[in-house]
Design a protein around this motif. Structure first.
Motif, short mmCIF file in Angstrom:
data_model
loop_
_atom_site.label_atom_id
_atom_site.label_comp_id
_atom_site.label_asym_id
_atom_site.label_seq_id
_atom_site.Cartn_x
_atom_site.Cartn_y
_atom_site.Cartn_z
N THR A 110 7.00 16.51 -15.76
CA THR A 110 7.52 15.36 -15.02
C THR A 110 8.82 15.77 -14.32
N LYS A 111 8.72 16.01 -13.03
CA LYS A 111 9.89 16.45 -12.26
C LYS A 111 10.48 15.33 -11.42
N VAL A 112 9.71 14.26 -11.25
CA VAL A 112 10.13 13.15 -10.37
C VAL A 112 9.67 11.83 -11.00
N ALA A 113 10.50 10.79 -10.84
CA ALA A 113 10.11 9.46 -11.34
C ALA A 113 10.33 8.42 -10.25
N TYR A 114 9.52 7.36 -10.28
CA TYR A 114 9.73 6.25 -9.34
C TYR A 114 10.10 5.00 -10.11
N ILE A 166 3.13 6.03 -2.79
CA ILE A 166 4.27 6.79 -3.33
C ILE A 166 4.05 7.07 -4.83
N ILE A 167 3.54 6.06 -5.54
CA ILE A 167 3.27 6.23 -6.98
C ILE A 167 2.28 7.39 -7.17
N ASP A 216 0.82 -1.21 0.00
CA ASP A 216 0.00 0.00 0.00
C ASP A 216 0.86 1.26 0.00
N THR A 217 1.95 1.22 0.76
CA THR A 217 2.83 2.41 0.81
C THR A 217 3.45 2.65 -0.57
N SER A 218 3.87 1.57 -1.25
CA SER A 218 4.45 1.74 -2.59
C SER A 218 3.43 2.43 -3.50
N ARG A 219 2.19 1.96 -3.42
CA ARG A 219 1.14 2.55 -4.28
C ARG A 219 0.87 4.02 -3.91
#
Ligand code: DP6
Length: 404
Positions: free
Chosen positions: A302-306, A288-289, A283-286
């Motif tokens: 788009t300033k950040v990517a995971y 963060i997305i 859930d935490t990963s989602r």
């Protein structure tokens, strides 16, 4: 002249961690560790994350032994055995020529060519989340100790496929190759560590627990059962490798970031397409997305990517001018539990206040403690040999000191 001490040669090396932006998932040859698609990664700086290995070789050792983080481990692990076997095979091949005999005799006291010298390895990980593999330092340090030169991809791969990409700094591709013997399945640097100085990396440690389904088993099941994985390897990755290389060479952050996220998502989609399904994200990963997409939408670019590997921890790519604001956004969404001052490790990041507009755009219900801590780092160099004898992890008796 025989040495008084048990070890005749000791070498200590450090090796970096790499994070794939085009993922490797699936082998076409399990024994040789040959992948079904090429992959591309960023090597992280060893000031924040590294593995250190000392290898001692002696004619007096009667067996191979290995310690990891101070604990003696089973030296019979197939992958470690493969690393040792491959290194010794290369060493023995080299030792056939008079020139290399001289060089090896310089290193090892009174050995007979062809005799298998026993090695002791001691490895330790610095600040590494649980998923980091110690294979590369072993491979690299063994090669240094045995005086083996040339491409080490074949040996490093034996420890862990993705580990061969840590043989170089900067931006590295692992070409899948076509040959059945794997000789053309090699790691290659596509840009050096100083190529994109503004690029920053944040590791959001969600859980330091061991993964539920290891990558090796996970990818075996995916190769057997996922039609999506086959499609990805044959029809998607070849174009993505070219596009990612272009983005890196031209420092096109928007392109790099979008493709990084898409490739992570497709890798996790192939995990879900595996039967029975594998899910590495929690859930935490989602959350963060979601946070990353809302942050980007707020900024209109788009300033950040995971990207996520075979576990719930997120690796974030961003540029120097965005790090502080994004770290503040993570703190806002995942307020640190008890360790507020230890929440951020690694590179210094100045604290900033989030604007009310950004807070509103993130629209999150805070999840205290969801992210345990952040490691701030950047792109870094490849493996290093440490010259100072104080850096050795094995004592003069060839054993790790008790307090390691
Ligand atoms: C999701 O290299 O750990 O991190 O070769 O079986 O040891 P083995 O697998 P491993 O797989 C890593 C997979 C990944 C993606 C990547 O790093 O490319």
């Amino acid at each position: 002249m025989a040495s008084e001490k048990p070890q005749d040669l000791m070498v200590t090396c450090t090796a970096p961690v790499n994070i794939a932006v085009i993922k490797y998932w699936g082998k076409r040859d399990e024994a040789l560790i040959l992948p079904i698609n090429s992959s591309l990664s960023v090597t992280l700086h060893q000031d924040q994350l590294k593995t250190t290995t000392t290898v001692a070789i002696s004619k007096d050792f009667t067996e191979d032994r290995i310690w990891l983080n101070g604990r003696e481990e089973d030296v019979g692990q197939p992958r470690l055995q493969a690393c040792l076997r491959e290194t010794r095979r290369s060493w023995e091949l080299r030792a056939q020529t008079p020139e290399s005999q001289l060089c090896l005799l310089g290193n090892l006291v009174s050995h007979k060519v062809g005799r298998t010298l026993q090695a002791e390895l001691c490895s330790t990980l610095t600040l590494a989340p649980a998923s980091v593999s110690p294979a590369v330092p072993s491979a690299y340090a063994l090669a240094q100790a045995y005086g083996v030169e040339g491409d080490l991809s074949e040996v490093a791969r034996q420890g862990s496929g993705s580990a061969c990409r840590s043989l170089y700094g900067g931006f590295v591709e692992w070409q899948m190759g076509e040959q059945a013997d794997g000789k053309d399945s090699i790691a290659r640097q596509i840009a050096p560590e100083w190529h994109w100085p503004q690029l920053r990396v944040l590791i959001l440690v969600v859980s330091a627990d061991k993964k539920q389904t290891g990558s090796t088993v996970g990818m075996q099941t995916s190769v057997k059962t996922s039609a999506l994985l086959k499609f990805r390897a044959e029809s998607v990755v070849p174009e993505r490798m070219k596009e990612m290389t272009r983005c890196i060479q031209e420092q096109d952050f928007q392109g790099f970031a979008q493709l990084t996220m898409k490739d992570s998502n497709q890798f996790h989609a192939t995990c879900l397409d595996t039967f029975p399904p594998i899910s590495y994200l929690n859930d935490t990963s989602r959350r963060i997305i979601q946070l990353v997409h809302r942050f980007n939408t707020h900024h209109g670019q788009t300033k950040v990517a995971y990207t996520f590997d075979a576990g719930p921890n997120a690796v974030i790519f961003t540029l120097e001018d965005t790090v502080a604001e994004f770290v503040a956004a993570v703190r806002h969404s995942f307020p640190p539990a008890a360790n507020g001052d230890k929440f951020l490790k690694g590179l210094q990041v100045a604290p900033v206040l989030l604007s009310d507009e950004l807070k509103a755009a993130l629209a999150v219900e805070p999840s205290p403690g969801g992210v345990q801590y952040i490691i701030a780092t950047q792109v870094g160099p490849g493996p290093q040999v440490l010259d100072n004898t104080h850096d050795h992890l094995l004592g003069p008796d060839g054993l790790p000191p008790r307090d390691l």
